[in-house]
Design an enzyme around this catalytic site. Structure first.
Site, PDB file in Angstrom:
ATOM      1  CG  ASP A 487      -2.144  -0.768   1.097  1.00  0.00           C
ATOM      2  OD1 ASP A 487      -2.605  -0.921  -0.042  1.00  0.00           O
ATOM      3  OD2 ASP A 487      -2.678  -1.235   2.118  1.00  0.00           O
TER       4      ASP A 487
HETATM    5  C1  BGC Z   1       0.471   1.155   6.339  1.00  0.00           C
HETATM    6  C2  BGC Z   1       0.106  -0.019   5.493  1.00  0.00           C
HETATM    7  C3  BGC Z   1      -1.374  -0.078   5.331  1.00  0.00           C
HETATM    8  C4  BGC Z   1      -1.914   1.238   4.817  1.00  0.00           C
HETATM    9  C5  BGC Z   1      -3.404   1.259   4.647  1.00  0.00           C
HETATM   10  C6  BGC Z   1      -0.147   2.413   5.783  1.00  0.00           C
HETATM   11  O1  BGC Z   1       0.128   3.487   6.595  1.00  0.00           O
HETATM   12  O2  BGC Z   1       1.861   1.272   6.430  1.00  0.00           O
HETATM   13  O3  BGC Z   1       0.609  -1.175   6.074  1.00  0.00           O
HETATM   14  O4  BGC Z   1      -1.698  -1.084   4.426  1.00  0.00           O
HETATM   15  O5  BGC Z   1      -1.536   2.264   5.682  1.00  0.00           O
HETATM   16  O6  BGC Z   1      -4.088   1.366   5.815  1.00  0.00           O
HETATM   17  C1  NOJ Z   2      -1.599  -3.841   5.505  1.00  0.00           C
HETATM   18  C2  NOJ Z   2      -2.791  -3.851   4.613  1.00  0.00           C
HETATM   19  O1  NOJ Z   2      -3.939  -4.242   5.325  1.00  0.00           O
HETATM   20  C3  NOJ Z   2      -2.558  -4.773   3.447  1.00  0.00           C
HETATM   21  O2  NOJ Z   2      -3.660  -4.752   2.579  1.00  0.00           O
HETATM   22  C4  NOJ Z   2      -1.297  -4.406   2.729  1.00  0.00           C
HETATM   23  O3  NOJ Z   2      -1.096  -5.349   1.714  1.00  0.00           O
HETATM   24  C5  NOJ Z   2      -0.113  -4.374   3.658  1.00  0.00           C
HETATM   25  N1  NOJ Z   2      -0.408  -3.523   4.780  1.00  0.00           N
HETATM   26  C6  NOJ Z   2       1.158  -3.906   2.988  1.00  0.00           C
HETATM   27  O4  NOJ Z   2       1.161  -2.554   2.740  1.00  0.00           O
END
Ligand code: BGC
Ligand code: NOJ
Length: 817
Positions: A487
């Site tokens: 993400d």
């Molecule tokens: C986090 C991710 C997460 C994303 C969406 C980011 O700040 O580092 O792990 O998937 O937020 O909530």
């Molecule tokens: C947590 C999110 O819930 C997931 O969808 C994502 O793939 C990982 N973070 C990596 O960013």
């Protein structure tokens, strides 16, 4: 250093000191009513949706960290001394303390001044309520005159609004108190037809429903005025902060025990029968009274608790292993499977690190969560798949998240994460492999929850596949969109505004930035879809999928191979990310795992080469980091990934979720020693002894462990709600132990450490129970050469599906390499 120990025979983790490095939590409820409970009784409850139907209030990120919960106070009415039998919130030094987190229940026991107390918290199956069964025993030589006060703070339902809209909310709170029951009915007078109730099995000496009266001005949970003076105020909440507190007095002879039951519940009335009498504003209690009466009766509580135990016996019984490794056994047989129930139910929405208001259920997350859940309750997995698919956009794309209560896509977060649609294909394939239920593909499913838009589920998968084909970039790789699985790889975001959300802000309509990760995922999903199409007799479709997958594989070789590992992506300028030509972020883990799992590089040695690079550059003793070198500063064309200080989260943290992808890849190249070594590095049970470094619960996986660039290398964060749960479960059970579900049977293909002499797995699969004994007399890592079923050798190593029989089927497999 440890803060407790496992009690495997009881399937419990026993915490022996209350001041754990972080609150160590458990989940109550596994269907519609959920609670989070810490080892000191902190936490909160909600019905289905942590944002929209919050029963009790919780203030996150508090100091101390965990304040507010299901509190009980004990008071010695002779001395006036009072304390919390769960340590919090008074934090009186207890003579004895023990918290046992089990499968869907938590028990907190303690002793102070020779008064023993024990509370069992759980949610009965099929009910929307939680029980606190409290027992108090007088171990003194004299009689004890005691008071017990209960305490919960009601949330005014919408947790987001509750935490922000005080000008309204300080005037809306309403309660009713009838007999021993406190009813919380804020907004029931208008559009809600649900209320909460908090009941007690004993006659009350008093009650409080106005928080600030119970506490007293400028006091806190550690010295409520009512408890201190030993007498409730009988306050009736009008506005402000509705609260639930019962006051019970008990006199105990030496050695005497008393049981008191408290029950907190959620109840809905038919919209046209809300009030009784109908023209009044009084809650109609006819429908709830039988429920209350049932659970204030100790016999029914005991029966419900037994029911919960049996339920978990059944769920965990689907897959049990007896291997030479204690930590693997414990995680596979108990805790990892249990964690998968929580991630299935809640995705990433509600924990102590997810506020429950920010995120509903994730499209990609929920699909992946199925990997660790489908064998336990396939019918719920089926329902979930159909719900998720119904939020899919007609063009094949997906809402990134949806709300569990409404089951609709969440517009605030939007779509455009270009990996999302493929996870649906993997979720469906996993479901069919477990159940053999091909009929799911014919289910009519809406797009974007639009009535009239129904198409068979199979058509959804087809559109998922085509979605990528319609979004191909300059190198022939899939366009990344807003982001892929990572993400934080926001290649089209270019955010320069402080505080702007990388996840939701408007992005460039990027036509350049591409993802090698999605290329791998596309190939993997394409192969699954081809197998599905073939089964449906759609041979042309199957060929098309395979041809497109093969074409993508070629593109990966041409533009996605960097010489010693797979490239990660191309940025908006068409420059590679995760390549030796980069200054930072030269090598990433995710694309290695995803490409190899898709079968890319298995034949020509590239997979082995990439895995050697992972081992050299990315593996640490605490797990595999996401990339190296870490980004030392913010790069506007990379986005959130470079916003984190080095070693944390996606910036070179050990993001546990993809560790299993590397472990699976290692098993695919036959490296059982290394696969198991990597598995053990992140296995929380194996990290129990370094609890002061790891800090999170030793019984569940955490999202992240700080990477080698961080000052706190090895420190875990964000426990419980992580895709790591499903992926490690899937990896351990299906790839290391190698008892793998396939469309047509159960494959037996373990890839294990050479030093293992063997192991036994009991697996229920499509109506039969297999007892599979794997022997490894020659110290191999892989290679089942002989498979005996019922003592008779069969060809190959797939157990074909057979008619259900009542007796377990013995299977013997010998590894000969
Ligand atoms: C986090 C991710 C997460 C994303 C969406 C980011 O700040 O580092 O792990 O998937 O937020 O909530
Ligand atoms: C947590 C999110 O819930 C997931 O969808 C994502 O793939 C990982 N973070 C990596 O960013």
């Amino acid at each position: 250093m440890r803060f407790g120990h496992f009690d495997d025979s009881k399937r419990e983790y026993v915490i022996t000191q209350p001041d754990t490095p972080l609150p160590w939590i458990n989940y109550l409820g596994c269907e519609a009513y959920f609670g989070i409970i810490s080892n000191t009784a902190g936490g909160y409850s909600f019905y289905r949706d942590a944002r929209l139907r919050r029963l009790t209030r919780y203030r996150y990120n508090n100091a101390p960290f965990d304040v507010g919960g299901r509190y009980l106070y004990l008071r010695d009415n002779d001395s006036g001394e009072f304390w919390s039998p769960s340590w919090q919130p008074t934090r009186t030094k207890l003579d004895k303390y023990e918290c046992r987190h089990g499968m869907g229940y938590t028990t907190i026991g303690s002793s102070y001044g020779k008064i023993e107390a024990q509370t069992i918290y759980f949610v009965p199956l099929g009910e929307t309520l939680e029980i606190w069964k409290f027992q108090v025993t007088n171990r003194r030589k004299q009689a004890a005159r005691l008071s017990i006060f209960s305490s919960i703070e009601f949330c005014l339902w919408d947790a987001q609004d509750d935490a922000t809209n005080f000008q309204r909310n300080f005037s809306t709170g309403q309660v009713e108190i009838v007999d021993e029951v406190i009813y919380h009915k804020t907004e029931y007078r208008e559009r809600r037809n649900h209320f909460a109730w908090f009941a007690c099995s004993e006659k009350l000496a008093g009650f409080d429903t106005q928080r600030d009266t119970f506490l007293g001005a400028y006091r806190s949970w550690d010295n409520p005025a009512a408890v201190e003076r030993g007498k409730s105020f009988n306050s009736v909440a009008h506005g402000w902060a509705p609260h639930g507190s019962h006051h019970v007095k008990v006199n105990l002879k030496p050695g005497e025990t008393r049981e008191i039951i408290f029950v907190l519940g959620y109840h809905e009335n038919p919209v046209d029968q809300k009030f009784d009498p109908p023209d009044s504003q009084t809650i109609n209690k006819r429908t709830v009274k039988p429920v209350i009466a049932k659970y204030l009766d100790g016999k029914n509580v005991t029966a419900a608790f037994e029911g919960l135990r049996r339920y978990w016996d059944g769920l965990l019984g689907v897959y049990q292993v007896d291997s030479p490794d204690l930590h693997a056994n414990r995680m596979v047989n108990i805790w990892n499977a249990y964690q998968c129930m929580a991630t299935f139910n809640l995705s990433r929405s509600a924990s102590f690190y997810e506020s429950g208001i920010g995120r509903g259920l994730g499209f990609r997350d929920s699909n992946q969560d199925l990997l660790g859940f489908v064998h336990m309750v396939p019918s719920r997995a089926r329902e979930r798949i159909l719900d998720i698919a119904a939020t899919q956009l007609a063009g094949g794309g997906a809402f990134h998240q949806y709300q569990p209560l409404t089951k609709r896509g969440n517009n605030d977060i939007g779509s455009g994460f270009n990996d999302d649609p493929h996870w649906l294909t993997l979720g469906v394939a996993t479901y069919i492999k477990e159940t053999g239920d091909w009929s799911i593909l014919d289910e009519p499913v809406q797009f974007e929850n639009e009535p009239g838009s129904e198409q068979p589920l199979y058509e959804h998968l087809r559109r998922s596949f085509n979605y990528t084909l319609e979004r191909i970039g300059p190198h022939g790789l899939p366009l990344i969109g807003r982001a892929d699985w990572n993400d934080c790889l926001n290649l089209n975001c270019f955010s320069d505004t402080p505080g702007q959300s990388f996840q939701t802000t408007t992005n460039k309509d990027g036509r350049v930035a591409e993802s090698v990760f999605i290329a791998g995922l596309f190939v993997l999903a394409g192969k699954e879809l081809a197998a599905i199409a073939k089964k449906r007799g759609l041979n042309k479709e199957a060929e098309r999928c395979l041809a497109e997958a093969a074409k993508m594989e070629k593109v990966v070789y041409r533009h996605g191979w960097d010489g010693a590992w797979f490239v990660r992506a191309y940025d908006d300028f068409g420059k590679p990310i995760g390549s030796k030509v980069c200054k930072e972020g030269k090598i990433f883990t995710e694309s290695q795992g995803m490409c190899i799992m898709a079968g890319i590089g298995l034949k020509d040695g590239k997979a082995k080469r990439a895995l050697a690079s992972v081992n050299k550059h990315l593996a640490t003793k605490h797990g595999i980091v996401l990339q190296q070198p870490a980004f030392s500063k913010y790069y506007i064309h990379m986005g959130e990934i470079s916003s984190y200080p080095p070693g944390y989260k996606e910036n070179a943290g050990i993001f546990c979720h993809y560790n299993p992808w590397i472990i699976i890849s290692e098993t695919m190249v036959g490296n059982g020693n290394r696969a198991f070594d990597y598995y053990t590095r992140i296995n929380p049970s194996a990290r129990e002894n370094i609890g002061d470094r790891h800090r999170c619960e030793p019984y569940v996986f955490a999202q992240m462990i700080a990477g080698k660039d961080a000052p706190t290398h090895g420190e875990a964060k964000n426990s419980w709600l992580t895709g790591t749960a499903a992926w490690t479960y899937f990896t351990a059970t299906q790839w290391i132990l190698g008892i793998r579900t396939e469309f047509d049977g159960l494959r037996v293909d373990p890839v294990i450490p050479a030093k293992w002499k063997g192991f036994t797995v009991t697996r229920r699969f499509r109506g039969n129970t297999y007892v599979i004994e794997v022997r490894n007399p020659k110290g191999k890592q892989r290679g089942v050469k002989k498979l005996l079923v019922n003592g008779r050798e069969i060809a190959g190593n797939v157990l074909p599906v057979r008619p259900p029989q009542s007796k377990p089927i013995p299977v013997e497999a010998v590894l000969e390499g």
